[in-house]
Design a protein around this motif. Structure first.
Motif, PDB file in Angstrom:
ATOM      1  N   ASP A 132      53.528  52.968  29.982  1.00 34.36           N
ATOM      2  CA  ASP A 132      53.532  53.204  31.246  1.00 34.36           C
ATOM      3  C   ASP A 132      54.049  51.690  31.863  1.00 34.36           C
ATOM      4  OD1 ASP A 132      53.397  54.379  33.792  1.00 34.36           O
ATOM      5  OD2 ASP A 132      51.206  53.677  34.070  1.00 34.36           O
ATOM      6  N   GLY A 133      54.256  50.667  31.055  1.00 35.75           N
ATOM      7  CA  GLY A 133      54.691  49.500  31.282  1.00 35.75           C
ATOM      8  C   GLY A 133      53.737  48.337  31.156  1.00 35.75           C
ATOM      9  N   HIS A 134      52.615  48.717  30.826  1.00 32.27           N
ATOM     10  CA  HIS A 134      51.452  47.442  30.781  1.00 32.27           C
ATOM     11  C   HIS A 134      51.702  46.943  29.644  1.00 32.27           C
ATOM     12  CE1 HIS A 134      50.167  50.065  34.152  1.00 32.27           C
ATOM     13  NE2 HIS A 134      49.588  49.053  34.748  1.00 32.27           N
ATOM     14  N   GLU A 135      52.550  46.176  29.044  1.00 32.03           N
ATOM     15  CA  GLU A 135      52.827  45.611  27.776  1.00 32.03           C
ATOM     16  C   GLU A 135      52.608  44.402  27.462  1.00 32.03           C
ATOM     17  OE1 GLU A 135      56.674  46.289  26.612  1.00 32.03           O
ATOM     18  OE2 GLU A 135      57.312  47.869  28.361  1.00 32.03           O
ATOM     19  N   TRP A 136      51.606  43.747  28.412  1.00 31.10           N
ATOM     20  CA  TRP A 136      50.760  42.592  27.783  1.00 31.10           C
ATOM     21  C   TRP A 136      49.361  42.832  27.702  1.00 31.10           C
ATOM     22  CZ3 TRP A 136      52.914  37.947  26.669  1.00 31.10           C
ATOM     23  CH2 TRP A 136      54.290  37.794  26.979  1.00 31.10           C
ATOM     24  N   ILE A 137      48.788  42.324  26.609  1.00 34.12           N
ATOM     25  CA  ILE A 137      47.370  42.754  26.241  1.00 34.12           C
ATOM     26  C   ILE A 137      46.358  41.594  26.058  1.00 34.12           C
ATOM     27  CG2 ILE A 137      46.061  43.542  24.393  1.00 34.12           C
ATOM     28  CD1 ILE A 137      48.394  45.291  23.216  1.00 34.12           C
ATOM     29  N   VAL A 138      45.312  41.817  26.938  1.00 33.15           N
ATOM     30  CA  VAL A 138      44.256  40.870  26.730  1.00 33.15           C
ATOM     31  C   VAL A 138      43.197  41.452  25.904  1.00 33.15           C
ATOM     32  CG1 VAL A 138      42.533  39.524  28.033  1.00 33.15           C
ATOM     33  CG2 VAL A 138      44.604  40.097  29.123  1.00 33.15           C
ATOM     34  N   ASP A 139      43.105  40.717  24.733  1.00 31.95           N
ATOM     35  CA  ASP A 139      42.244  41.166  23.417  1.00 31.95           C
ATOM     36  C   ASP A 139      41.006  40.208  23.709  1.00 31.95           C
ATOM     37  OD1 ASP A 139      41.164  42.081  21.217  1.00 31.95           O
ATOM     38  OD2 ASP A 139      42.822  41.314  20.018  1.00 31.95           O
ATOM     39  N   MET A 236      51.698  36.161  33.065  1.00 39.68           N
ATOM     40  CA  MET A 236      50.880  35.470  34.005  1.00 39.68           C
ATOM     41  C   MET A 236      49.420  36.371  34.305  1.00 39.68           C
ATOM     42  SD  MET A 236      52.007  34.001  37.686  1.00 39.68           S
ATOM     43  CE  MET A 236      53.328  32.921  37.134  1.00 39.68           C
ATOM     44  N   ALA A 237      49.857  37.490  34.615  1.00 38.42           N
ATOM     45  CA  ALA A 237      48.598  38.286  35.253  1.00 38.42           C
ATOM     46  C   ALA A 237      47.365  38.409  33.875  1.00 38.42           C
ATOM     47  CB  ALA A 237      49.175  39.735  35.433  1.00 38.42           C
ATOM     48  N   ALA A 238      48.397  38.480  32.495  1.00 38.18           N
ATOM     49  CA  ALA A 238      47.223  38.410  31.569  1.00 38.18           C
ATOM     50  C   ALA A 238      46.653  37.424  31.267  1.00 38.18           C
ATOM     51  CB  ALA A 238      48.209  38.676  30.192  1.00 38.18           C
ATOM     52  N   ARG A 239      46.773  35.985  31.518  1.00 37.32           N
ATOM     53  CA  ARG A 239      46.405  34.965  31.391  1.00 37.32           C
ATOM     54  C   ARG A 239      45.381  34.703  32.494  1.00 37.32           C
ATOM     55  NH1 ARG A 239      47.852  32.402  27.269  1.00 37.32           N
ATOM     56  NH2 ARG A 239      49.920  32.925  26.102  1.00 37.32           N
ATOM     57  N   ARG A 240      45.449  35.173  33.582  1.00 39.67           N
ATOM     58  CA  ARG A 240      44.616  35.067  34.788  1.00 39.67           C
ATOM     59  C   ARG A 240      43.567  35.894  34.593  1.00 39.67           C
ATOM     60  NH1 ARG A 240      48.002  36.705  38.465  1.00 39.67           N
ATOM     61  NH2 ARG A 240      47.304  38.799  38.706  1.00 39.67           N
ATOM     62  N   VAL A 241      43.801  37.157  34.211  1.00 37.84           N
ATOM     63  CA  VAL A 241      42.891  38.091  33.729  1.00 37.84           C
ATOM     64  C   VAL A 241      41.734  37.646  32.488  1.00 37.84           C
ATOM     65  CG1 VAL A 241      42.473  40.460  32.656  1.00 37.84           C
ATOM     66  CG2 VAL A 241      43.803  40.174  34.649  1.00 37.84           C
ATOM     67  N   MET A 242      42.210  37.099  31.772  1.00 36.76           N
ATOM     68  CA  MET A 242      41.621  36.563  30.341  1.00 36.76           C
ATOM     69  C   MET A 242      40.548  35.384  31.038  1.00 36.76           C
ATOM     70  SD  MET A 242      42.915  35.065  26.730  1.00 36.76           S
ATOM     71  CE  MET A 242      43.617  33.384  27.405  1.00 36.76           C
ATOM     72  N   ARG A 243      41.066  34.560  31.817  1.00 35.91           N
ATOM     73  CA  ARG A 243      40.259  33.504  32.405  1.00 35.91           C
ATOM     74  C   ARG A 243      39.009  34.004  33.297  1.00 35.91           C
ATOM     75  NH1 ARG A 243      45.237  30.680  33.127  1.00 35.91           N
ATOM     76  NH2 ARG A 243      45.265  31.524  35.497  1.00 35.91           N
ATOM     77  N   SER A 244      39.391  34.996  33.978  1.00 35.89           N
ATOM     78  CA  SER A 244      38.228  35.645  35.094  1.00 35.89           C
ATOM     79  C   SER A 244      37.350  36.576  34.149  1.00 35.89           C
ATOM     80  CB  SER A 244      38.980  36.240  36.161  1.00 35.89           C
ATOM     81  OG  SER A 244      39.875  37.194  35.840  1.00 35.89           O
ATOM     82  N   VAL A 245      37.938  37.308  33.198  1.00 33.63           N
ATOM     83  CA  VAL A 245      36.901  38.249  32.582  1.00 33.63           C
ATOM     84  C   VAL A 245      35.955  37.398  31.663  1.00 33.63           C
ATOM     85  CG1 VAL A 245      36.811  40.102  30.763  1.00 33.63           C
ATOM     86  CG2 VAL A 245      38.546  40.136  32.946  1.00 33.63           C
ATOM     87  N   THR A 246      36.542  36.693  31.058  1.00 35.94           N
ATOM     88  CA  THR A 246      35.909  35.743  29.996  1.00 35.94           C
ATOM     89  C   THR A 246      34.762  35.086  30.979  1.00 35.94           C
ATOM     90  OG1 THR A 246      37.712  35.067  28.702  1.00 35.94           O
ATOM     91  CG2 THR A 246      35.607  33.583  28.475  1.00 35.94           C
ATOM     92  N   ARG A 247      35.009  34.545  32.202  1.00 37.51           N
ATOM     93  CA  ARG A 247      33.812  33.646  33.105  1.00 37.51           C
ATOM     94  C   ARG A 247      33.027  34.935  33.439  1.00 37.51           C
ATOM     95  NH1 ARG A 247      37.339  31.414  35.928  1.00 37.51           N
ATOM     96  NH2 ARG A 247      37.549  32.765  37.569  1.00 37.51           N
ATOM     97  N   PHE A 248      33.432  36.266  33.729  1.00 38.31           N
ATOM     98  CA  PHE A 248      32.543  37.145  34.022  1.00 38.31           C
ATOM     99  C   PHE A 248      31.520  37.460  32.935  1.00 38.31           C
ATOM    100  CE2 PHE A 248      31.285  41.880  33.812  1.00 38.31           C
ATOM    101  CZ  PHE A 248      30.579  41.744  35.244  1.00 38.31           C
ATOM    102  N   ILE A 249      32.216  37.824  31.958  1.00 33.94           N
ATOM    103  CA  ILE A 249      31.108  38.129  30.716  1.00 33.94           C
ATOM    104  C   ILE A 249      30.019  37.132  30.419  1.00 33.94           C
ATOM    105  CG2 ILE A 249      31.491  38.479  28.170  1.00 33.94           C
ATOM    106  CD1 ILE A 249      34.008  39.870  28.600  1.00 33.94           C
ATOM    107  N   GLU A 250      30.466  35.841  30.349  1.00 36.23           N
ATOM    108  CA  GLU A 250      29.757  34.493  30.237  1.00 36.23           C
ATOM    109  C   GLU A 250      28.823  34.413  31.074  1.00 36.23           C
ATOM    110  OE1 GLU A 250      31.970  32.309  26.751  1.00 36.23           O
ATOM    111  OE2 GLU A 250      32.196  31.294  28.686  1.00 36.23           O
ATOM    112  N   GLU A 251      28.862  34.390  32.419  1.00 35.09           N
ATOM    113  CA  GLU A 251      28.280  33.946  33.515  1.00 35.09           C
ATOM    114  C   GLU A 251      27.381  35.171  34.167  1.00 35.09           C
ATOM    115  OE1 GLU A 251      30.472  32.480  36.573  1.00 35.09           O
ATOM    116  OE2 GLU A 251      31.025  30.699  35.564  1.00 35.09           O
ATOM    117  N   LYS A 252      27.795  36.310  34.006  1.00 34.80           N
ATOM    118  CA  LYS A 252      27.168  37.606  34.758  1.00 34.80           C
ATOM    119  C   LYS A 252      26.352  38.365  33.523  1.00 34.80           C
ATOM    120  CE  LYS A 252      28.498  36.822  38.809  1.00 34.80           C
ATOM    121  NZ  LYS A 252      27.595  36.416  39.755  1.00 34.80           N
ATOM    122  N   LEU A 253      27.134  38.387  32.187  1.00 36.33           N
ATOM    123  CA  LEU A 253      26.376  39.231  31.285  1.00 36.33           C
ATOM    124  C   LEU A 253      25.690  38.362  30.329  1.00 36.33           C
ATOM    125  CD1 LEU A 253      29.079  41.873  30.450  1.00 36.33           C
ATOM    126  CD2 LEU A 253      27.401  42.034  32.129  1.00 36.33           C
ATOM    127  N   GLY A 254      26.017  36.980  30.398  1.00 36.07           N
ATOM    128  CA  GLY A 254      25.281  35.910  29.455  1.00 36.07           C
ATOM    129  C   GLY A 254      25.696  36.180  27.834  1.00 36.07           C
TER     130      GLY A 254
END
Length: 427
Positions: A132-139, A236-254
Motif C-alpha cells: 500500500d506504499g508504506h515501504e519504510w520499516i521501523v524495526d 524522514m517519517a521513519a526516523r521521526r517515528v523511531m525516535r518518538s516511539v523509543t522515547r515512549f517505550i522507555e519513559e512510559k512503559l519503563g
C-alpha cells in the motif's frame, strides 16, 4: 447469595482438568522440585483439595523457576525460566480464564499468543501495508523484554480489568517467585520469566499500551509478542517515528529499547527479518512477497544436518521420522513464503546425506554387497563396489547409490519431500 467469583472459575474442576491436559500435552522439563509432567497426574489426584485450599487462603507459594540458557541460531543466548509442573498447571488455569477477558481489549494489530491468531496473519498484514506504499520499516527491538517488565506497572494494568484481590495476589506471587541458577537463588524484583504459561498473556497486557499509542498516532504496525515493526511512507517519517516511539517505550512503559538493533530499513534489505521471514519485490508484478529469511533457511539446513550425521547410530526408519517432523513443521510455518527452489536444493542435499548414512550403517563389505544386490545391482558390480576404498561421501554422490537408493525408493520408504509437502499445503 454470592455469585461465582473469578477465583471460582479458575479453580473449577473442568478448568483445572483442561489446564492439566494442556500442561501434559506441552510436555517440557521438570522445574526446581524435579517433578515431571508424567508425575503431575498422580500428584493432583492426591493433593487437589489441598492445592485449592492453599490458593483460596492465599497460602499457595510458587516455587522459583529454573533458569536455562538456550543458544540462539544467530549467536547469543535466550534466558528461559522453567516453572515447576504444579505452577505451570496453576498458571495455565489462570490464563484460560483471564485470556478471554483481556483478548477483546487487545489491538487488531497484535498477533502473538492470542486465540485464533498466528504468525501467518501477521505476515499477510505486513505485506498489505508494504504494497500500500508504506515501504519504510521501523524495526523495534526490545532488549531482554521478559527480564525488564516493571511489576508495579504491569499489576496496575491488570487491576484495571481484574478487581479480584485473590487473583491479583496470586499473579504477583508468580512474578516475585524468584529464579534458581544452578544452586543459587535470585530474587525477581522486575521481569516475568519467559517460559511460564502466564508470560504470553502478561506480555500482551504490557505491550497493549504500545499498541494503543501507535493506533492513536494512526500508524501502520504489526506486533507479535515483543517483535514489532512500524511501516511508513518516507525515510524522514521513519526516523521521526523511531525516535518518538523509543522515547515512549522507555519513559512510559519503563522498558529498554536495544538501540543497536532498532533500525530504519527497507523490505528488501537482506538483514530485514520479521518472524523468520524476509521480503522481496517481484519484478514481474511489482508486488512485495514473503520468503523464508536466509537465516531461517540456514537454521533449517543445520537441523537436517544434525539429523543426518554419519555417526548417529539409530535405525533409518527413526531417522526418517525425525527428518519428516522437521520438514513438515518448517514448511507448514513458512507455507505462505516463496521457497520452492530452496526446498528443491535442500531435498536433494538431504537425500544425499541420508544415502551417506545408510552406506555407513551397512558397515561391512559383505553387508554392502548383499544390500546392493537386493536393490537390483548385479553380483559382479556389487562385489566390486562393496570393497570400494572411497569414503561414504563420495559413494553417496556416485551412481552406486543414486541408482540403487533412488529418490523413488526413499519416498516409498517414507522420506518426506519438502517440495511435495509445499505443493500439498497449497493444493
Amino acid at each position: 447469595m454470592y455469585g461465582e467469583t473469578l477465583l471460582d472459575k479458575i479453580l473449577d474442576t473442568e478448568n483445572l482438568n483442561q489446564a492439566y491436559k494442556k500442561v501434559k500435552r506441552n510436555k517440557g522439563s521438570a522445574g526446581t522440585d524435579g517433578m515431571t509432567v508424567q508425575e503431575l497426574g498422580a500428584y493432583i489426584a492426591l493433593n487437589k483439595k489441598e492445592l485449592i485450599s492453599q490458593i483460596r487462603q492465599r497460602k499457595y507459594q510458587p516455587q522459583p523457576v529454573l533458569r536455562v540458557e538456550i543458544p540462539k541460531p544467530d549467536g547469543g543466548i535466550r534466558l528461559l525460566g522453567i516453572p515447576t509442573v504444579k505452577d505451570r498447571l496453576v498458571q495455565q488455569a489462570i490464563a484460560q480464564v483471564l485470556t478471554p477477558m483481556f483478548d477483546k481489549k487487545f489491538s487488531e494489530h497484535s498477533y502473538g499468543f492470542r486465540p485464533n491468531r498466528y504468525a501467518e496473519m501477521a505476515i499477510i498484514q505486513t505485506l498489505e501495508y508494504l504494497n500500500d506504499g508504506h515501504e519504510w520499516i521501523v524495526d523495534i527491538d526490545l532488549e531482554r523484554f521478559f527480564d525488564t517488565v516493571n511489576h508495579d506497572r504491569l499489576m496496575n494494568l491488570i487491576s484495571r480489568t481484574i478487581q479480584d484481590g485473590d487473583i491479583i495476589s496470586l499473579i504477583r506471587k508468580f512474578l516475585v517467585s524468584g529464579v534458581q541458577i544452578d544452586e543459587d537463588y535470585k530474587e525477581t524484583v522486575i521481569g516475568t520469566p519467559q517460559g511460564g504459561n502466564l508470560s504470553p498473556l502478561l506480555s500482551n497486557i504490557m505491550l497493549n499500551e504500545l499498541d494503543t499509542e501507535l493506533e492513536s498516532r494512526g500508524l501502520r504496525f504489526v506486533r507479535y509478542a515483543d517483535d514489532c515493526i512500524i511501516m511508513v511512507k518516507s525515510e524522514m517519517a521513519a526516523r521521526r517515528v523511531m525516535r518518538s516511539v523509543t522515547r515512549f517505550i522507555e519513559e512510559k512503559l519503563g522498558l529498554i529499547v536495544n538501540t543497536t538493533k532498532t533500525k530504519v530499513t527497507r523490505p528488501n534489505d537482506p538483514n530485514m527479518k520479521f518472524l523468520g521471514f524476509g521480503f522481496f519485490k517481484d519484478p514481474q508484478v511489482e508486488v512485495y512477497k514473503a520468503k523464508p529469511h536466509q537465516k531461517s533457511v540456514d537454521n533449517f539446513k543445520f537441523k537436517l544436518k544434525q539429523l543426518t550425521r554419519k555417526n548417529w547410530s539409530v535405525e533409518t526408519k527413526f531417522q526418517v521420522e525425525r527428518i519428516n517432523q522437521v520438514v513438515r513443521g518448517w514448511v507448514n510455518y513458512f507455507k505462505i513464503g516463496f521457497m520452492k527452489k530452496a526446498l528443491e536444493r535442500i531435498d536433494s542435499h538431504t537425500r544425499f546425506r541420508l544415502r551417506m548414512c545408510i552406506w555407513k550403517k551397512w558397515k561391512t563389505s559383505k553387508n554392502r554387497r548383499k544390500n546392493l544386490i537386493k536393490l537390483g545391482m548385479d553380483r559382479h558390480t556389487a562385489y566390486k563396489y562393496s570393497y570400494s576404498s572411497k569414503g561414504a561421501v563420495r559413494i553417496a554422490y556416485s551412481w552406486v547409490l543414486t541408482k540403487t537408493i533412488t529418490n523413488k525408493r526413499l519416498t516409498q520408504f517414507g522420506l518426506l519431500s519438502g517440495v511435495q509437502h509445499y505443493r500439498k499445503v497449497h493444493a
